[in-house]
Scaffold this motif. Sequence first.
Motif, PDB file in Angstrom:
ATOM      1  N   LEU A  95       0.830  -1.204   0.000  1.00 16.49           N
ATOM      2  CA  LEU A  95       0.000   0.000   0.000  1.00 16.49           C
ATOM      3  C   LEU A  95       0.865   1.254   0.000  1.00 16.49           C
ATOM      4  O   LEU A  95       0.598   2.214  -0.742  1.00 16.49           O
ATOM      5  CB  LEU A  95      -0.927   0.003   1.222  1.00 16.49           C
ATOM      6  CG  LEU A  95      -2.069  -1.022   1.228  1.00 16.49           C
ATOM      7  CD1 LEU A  95      -2.814  -0.971   2.555  1.00 16.49           C
ATOM      8  CD2 LEU A  95      -3.029  -0.777   0.069  1.00 16.49           C
ATOM      9  N   GLU A  96       1.902   1.241   0.832  1.00 13.35           N
ATOM     10  CA  GLU A  96       2.790   2.404   0.907  1.00 13.35           C
ATOM     11  C   GLU A  96       3.489   2.652  -0.420  1.00 13.35           C
ATOM     12  O   GLU A  96       3.582   3.786  -0.894  1.00 13.35           O
ATOM     13  CB  GLU A  96       3.820   2.190   2.026  1.00 13.35           C
ATOM     14  CG  GLU A  96       4.649   3.414   2.321  1.00 13.35           C
ATOM     15  CD  GLU A  96       5.544   3.237   3.537  1.00 13.35           C
ATOM     16  OE1 GLU A  96       6.519   3.992   3.655  1.00 13.35           O
ATOM     17  OE2 GLU A  96       5.263   2.340   4.360  1.00 13.35           O
ATOM     18  N   GLU A  97       3.949   1.565  -1.044  1.00 15.15           N
ATOM     19  CA  GLU A  97       4.635   1.691  -2.331  1.00 15.15           C
ATOM     20  C   GLU A  97       3.704   2.212  -3.425  1.00 15.15           C
ATOM     21  O   GLU A  97       4.142   2.895  -4.353  1.00 15.15           O
ATOM     22  CB  GLU A  97       5.224   0.335  -2.748  1.00 15.15           C
ATOM     23  CG  GLU A  97       6.422  -0.091  -1.899  1.00 15.15           C
ATOM     24  CD  GLU A  97       6.875  -1.504  -2.216  1.00 15.15           C
ATOM     25  OE1 GLU A  97       6.292  -2.118  -3.143  1.00 15.15           O
ATOM     26  OE2 GLU A  97       7.792  -1.994  -1.533  1.00 15.15           O
ATOM     27  N   SER A  98       2.421   1.873  -3.304  1.00 14.99           N
ATOM     28  CA  SER A  98       1.465   2.314  -4.324  1.00 14.99           C
ATOM     29  C   SER A  98       0.856   3.675  -4.012  1.00 14.99           C
ATOM     30  O   SER A  98      -0.042   4.142  -4.725  1.00 14.99           O
ATOM     31  CB  SER A  98       0.352   1.272  -4.479  1.00 14.99           C
ATOM     32  OG  SER A  98      -0.362   1.121  -3.274  1.00 14.99           O
ATOM     33  N   GLY A  99       1.334   4.325  -2.948  1.00 16.34           N
ATOM     34  CA  GLY A  99       0.903   5.680  -2.647  1.00 16.34           C
ATOM     35  C   GLY A  99      -0.300   5.801  -1.742  1.00 16.34           C
ATOM     36  O   GLY A  99      -0.844   6.897  -1.586  1.00 16.34           O
ATOM     37  N   VAL A 100      -0.748   4.699  -1.139  1.00 15.66           N
ATOM     38  CA  VAL A 100      -1.874   4.758  -0.205  1.00 15.66           C
ATOM     39  C   VAL A 100      -1.348   5.223   1.149  1.00 15.66           C
ATOM     40  O   VAL A 100      -0.598   4.514   1.812  1.00 15.66           O
ATOM     41  CB  VAL A 100      -2.566   3.384  -0.067  1.00 15.66           C
ATOM     42  CG1 VAL A 100      -3.664   3.441   0.995  1.00 15.66           C
ATOM     43  CG2 VAL A 100      -3.131   2.947  -1.408  1.00 15.66           C
ATOM     44  N   ARG A 101      -1.737   6.421   1.549  1.00 12.57           N
ATOM     45  CA  ARG A 101      -1.221   7.002   2.789  1.00 12.57           C
ATOM     46  C   ARG A 101      -2.167   6.807   3.964  1.00 12.57           C
ATOM     47  O   ARG A 101      -1.766   6.956   5.119  1.00 12.57           O
ATOM     48  CB  ARG A 101      -0.990   8.510   2.586  1.00 12.57           C
ATOM     49  CG  ARG A 101       0.075   8.814   1.546  1.00 12.57           C
ATOM     50  CD  ARG A 101       1.469   8.456   2.055  1.00 12.57           C
ATOM     51  NE  ARG A 101       2.487   8.626   1.027  1.00 12.57           N
ATOM     52  CZ  ARG A 101       3.030   7.631   0.350  1.00 12.57           C
ATOM     53  NH1 ARG A 101       2.652   6.385   0.587  1.00 12.57           N
ATOM     54  NH2 ARG A 101       3.949   7.866  -0.579  1.00 12.57           N
ATOM     55  N   ASN A 102      -3.415   6.479   3.695  1.00  9.94           N
ATOM     56  CA  ASN A 102      -4.414   6.375   4.762  1.00  9.94           C
ATOM     57  C   ASN A 102      -5.143   5.038   4.698  1.00  9.94           C
ATOM     58  O   ASN A 102      -6.324   4.978   4.315  1.00  9.94           O
ATOM     59  CB  ASN A 102      -5.413   7.534   4.663  1.00  9.94           C
ATOM     60  CG  ASN A 102      -4.740   8.879   4.835  1.00  9.94           C
ATOM     61  OD1 ASN A 102      -3.943   9.070   5.742  1.00  9.94           O
ATOM     62  ND2 ASN A 102      -5.042   9.816   3.947  1.00  9.94           N
ATOM     63  N   PRO A 103      -4.469   3.963   5.054  1.00  8.04           N
ATOM     64  CA  PRO A 103      -5.139   2.656   5.019  1.00  8.04           C
ATOM     65  C   PRO A 103      -6.326   2.610   5.972  1.00  8.04           C
ATOM     66  O   PRO A 103      -6.351   3.269   7.005  1.00  8.04           O
ATOM     67  CB  PRO A 103      -4.041   1.673   5.444  1.00  8.04           C
ATOM     68  CG  PRO A 103      -3.013   2.501   6.141  1.00  8.04           C
ATOM     69  CD  PRO A 103      -3.070   3.854   5.509  1.00  8.04           C
ATOM     70  N   LEU A 104      -7.302   1.813   5.593  1.00  4.98           N
ATOM     71  CA  LEU A 104      -8.506   1.591   6.402  1.00  4.98           C
ATOM     72  C   LEU A 104      -8.591   0.097   6.686  1.00  4.98           C
ATOM     73  O   LEU A 104      -8.738  -0.707   5.758  1.00  4.98           O
ATOM     74  CB  LEU A 104      -9.747   2.079   5.654  1.00  4.98           C
ATOM     75  CG  LEU A 104     -11.104   1.873   6.350  1.00  4.98           C
ATOM     76  CD1 LEU A 104     -11.157   2.609   7.682  1.00  4.98           C
ATOM     77  CD2 LEU A 104     -12.234   2.329   5.429  1.00  4.98           C
ATOM     78  N   LEU A 105      -8.486  -0.270   7.958  1.00  4.11           N
ATOM     79  CA  LEU A 105      -8.454  -1.675   8.358  1.00  4.11           C
ATOM     80  C   LEU A 105      -9.605  -1.972   9.308  1.00  4.11           C
ATOM     81  O   LEU A 105     -10.013  -1.115  10.091  1.00  4.11           O
ATOM     82  CB  LEU A 105      -7.131  -2.010   9.056  1.00  4.11           C
ATOM     83  CG  LEU A 105      -5.847  -1.638   8.299  1.00  4.11           C
ATOM     84  CD1 LEU A 105      -4.632  -1.871   9.173  1.00  4.11           C
ATOM     85  CD2 LEU A 105      -5.732  -2.431   7.001  1.00  4.11           C
ATOM     86  N   LEU A 106     -10.106  -3.195   9.243  1.00  2.00           N
ATOM     87  CA  LEU A 106     -11.124  -3.667  10.181  1.00  2.00           C
ATOM     88  C   LEU A 106     -10.525  -4.795  11.005  1.00  2.00           C
ATOM     89  O   LEU A 106      -9.990  -5.757  10.449  1.00  2.00           O
ATOM     90  CB  LEU A 106     -12.362  -4.162   9.428  1.00  2.00           C
ATOM     91  CG  LEU A 106     -13.487  -4.764  10.278  1.00  2.00           C
ATOM     92  CD1 LEU A 106     -14.090  -3.721  11.210  1.00  2.00           C
ATOM     93  CD2 LEU A 106     -14.566  -5.381   9.385  1.00  2.00           C
ATOM     94  N   VAL A 107     -10.610  -4.663  12.328  1.00  2.00           N
ATOM     95  CA  VAL A 107     -10.086  -5.674  13.241  1.00  2.00           C
ATOM     96  C   VAL A 107     -11.256  -6.293  13.996  1.00  2.00           C
ATOM     97  O   VAL A 107     -12.070  -5.575  14.587  1.00  2.00           O
ATOM     98  CB  VAL A 107      -9.077  -5.069  14.239  1.00  2.00           C
ATOM     99  CG1 VAL A 107      -8.530  -6.146  15.172  1.00  2.00           C
ATOM    100  CG2 VAL A 107      -7.948  -4.368  13.490  1.00  2.00           C
ATOM    101  N   LEU A 108     -11.353  -7.620  13.969  1.00  2.00           N
ATOM    102  CA  LEU A 108     -12.441  -8.338  14.639  1.00  2.00           C
ATOM    103  C   LEU A 108     -11.868  -9.170  15.769  1.00  2.00           C
ATOM    104  O   LEU A 108     -11.034 -10.047  15.537  1.00  2.00           O
ATOM    105  CB  LEU A 108     -13.169  -9.240  13.635  1.00  2.00           C
ATOM    106  CG  LEU A 108     -13.770  -8.537  12.410  1.00  2.00           C
ATOM    107  CD1 LEU A 108     -14.325  -9.563  11.431  1.00  2.00           C
ATOM    108  CD2 LEU A 108     -14.842  -7.538  12.818  1.00  2.00           C
ATOM    109  N   ASP A 109     -12.305  -8.902  16.985  1.00  2.00           N
ATOM    110  CA  ASP A 109     -11.787  -9.605  18.159  1.00  2.00           C
ATOM    111  C   ASP A 109     -12.857 -10.534  18.725  1.00  2.00           C
ATOM    112  O   ASP A 109     -13.831 -10.074  19.321  1.00  2.00           O
ATOM    113  CB  ASP A 109     -11.354  -8.596  19.225  1.00  2.00           C
ATOM    114  CG  ASP A 109     -10.630  -9.261  20.389  1.00  2.00           C
ATOM    115  OD1 ASP A 109     -10.125 -10.387  20.205  1.00  2.00           O
ATOM    116  OD2 ASP A 109     -10.579  -8.664  21.471  1.00  2.00           O
ATOM    117  N   GLY A 110     -12.702 -11.836  18.491  1.00  2.53           N
ATOM    118  CA  GLY A 110     -13.624 -12.800  19.071  1.00  2.53           C
ATOM    119  C   GLY A 110     -14.860 -13.093  18.245  1.00  2.53           C
ATOM    120  O   GLY A 110     -15.857 -13.584  18.770  1.00  2.53           O
ATOM    121  N   VAL A 111     -14.820 -12.811  16.949  1.00 11.23           N
ATOM    122  CA  VAL A 111     -15.957 -13.112  16.073  1.00 11.23           C
ATOM    123  C   VAL A 111     -15.798 -14.542  15.569  1.00 11.23           C
ATOM    124  O   VAL A 111     -14.977 -14.821  14.698  1.00 11.23           O
ATOM    125  CB  VAL A 111     -16.042 -12.114  14.897  1.00 11.23           C
ATOM    126  CG1 VAL A 111     -17.167 -12.500  13.938  1.00 11.23           C
ATOM    127  CG2 VAL A 111     -16.260 -10.699  15.424  1.00 11.23           C
TER     128      VAL A 111
END
Length: 251
Positions: free
Chosen positions: A92-108
């Motif tokens: 992502l960084e190499e492709s110029g994405v500066r603001n990644p959006l991640l979803l973290v699921l704890d215990g699903v």
Amino acid sequence: MSSPKVLFGFHAVGVRLKTAPQSIVEIYYEASRRDARMRQFLDRARAAGARLIEADGERLAKLAGSHGHQGVAARVEPTKQITSLDELLENLEESGVRNPLLLVLDGVTDPHNLGACLRVADGAGAHAVIAPKDHAAGINATVAKVASGAAETVPYFMVTNLARTLNELKERNIWIIGTSGDADKNIYQMDLKGPVALVLGAEGDGMRQLTRKTCDELVSIPMQGAVESLNVSVASGVCLFEAVRQRLAAV
């Protein structure tokens, strides 16, 4: 080479036809089903050069491990996947994405919830979904069916130590925002335009204590009615699409 796996349902098989038709070994379809949706699907499959095999409902159910196959199942080879979260973030960084959006699921742990979360993540353009290896659902045929193809498009990383992974994300300047019903701020008061990982726990239990302590901020979803919480996939949609709204408004 890995053994072929089975995808079933129009969405899951249709996404593979669209994104990696060469990976499809063969498609089984219910010959007795002659409606417009099946005809359109078969036209797409033939145009992609897929091998089509007639089958009855019983055979399809055995292949899919479920009666929810909609008359379609496919044996497919694994596609090339990004193998680690680090690799994804570096790409992502190499492709110029500066603001990644991640979803973290704890215990699903419910595969239907995971599939729905993956579908929401795909719709919102999230770059990945992260979960702990323990106490979490893995990708299986049910997840792929519920995800409607998103299990093929959204990277899903199961990590050994979730708290350590969250701390590693912090080192990459990704802000960790957890959801909790007792948080002082709500999701609409947060700036979600920068690099963000949104952390949601299982319905009822919520995040584990260590996960909660690792978050930079805790936010709530303001509830106006009698129910106290939302299903995790619905809550994921609320949070992810608020991030989408803010990012689009900033353009």
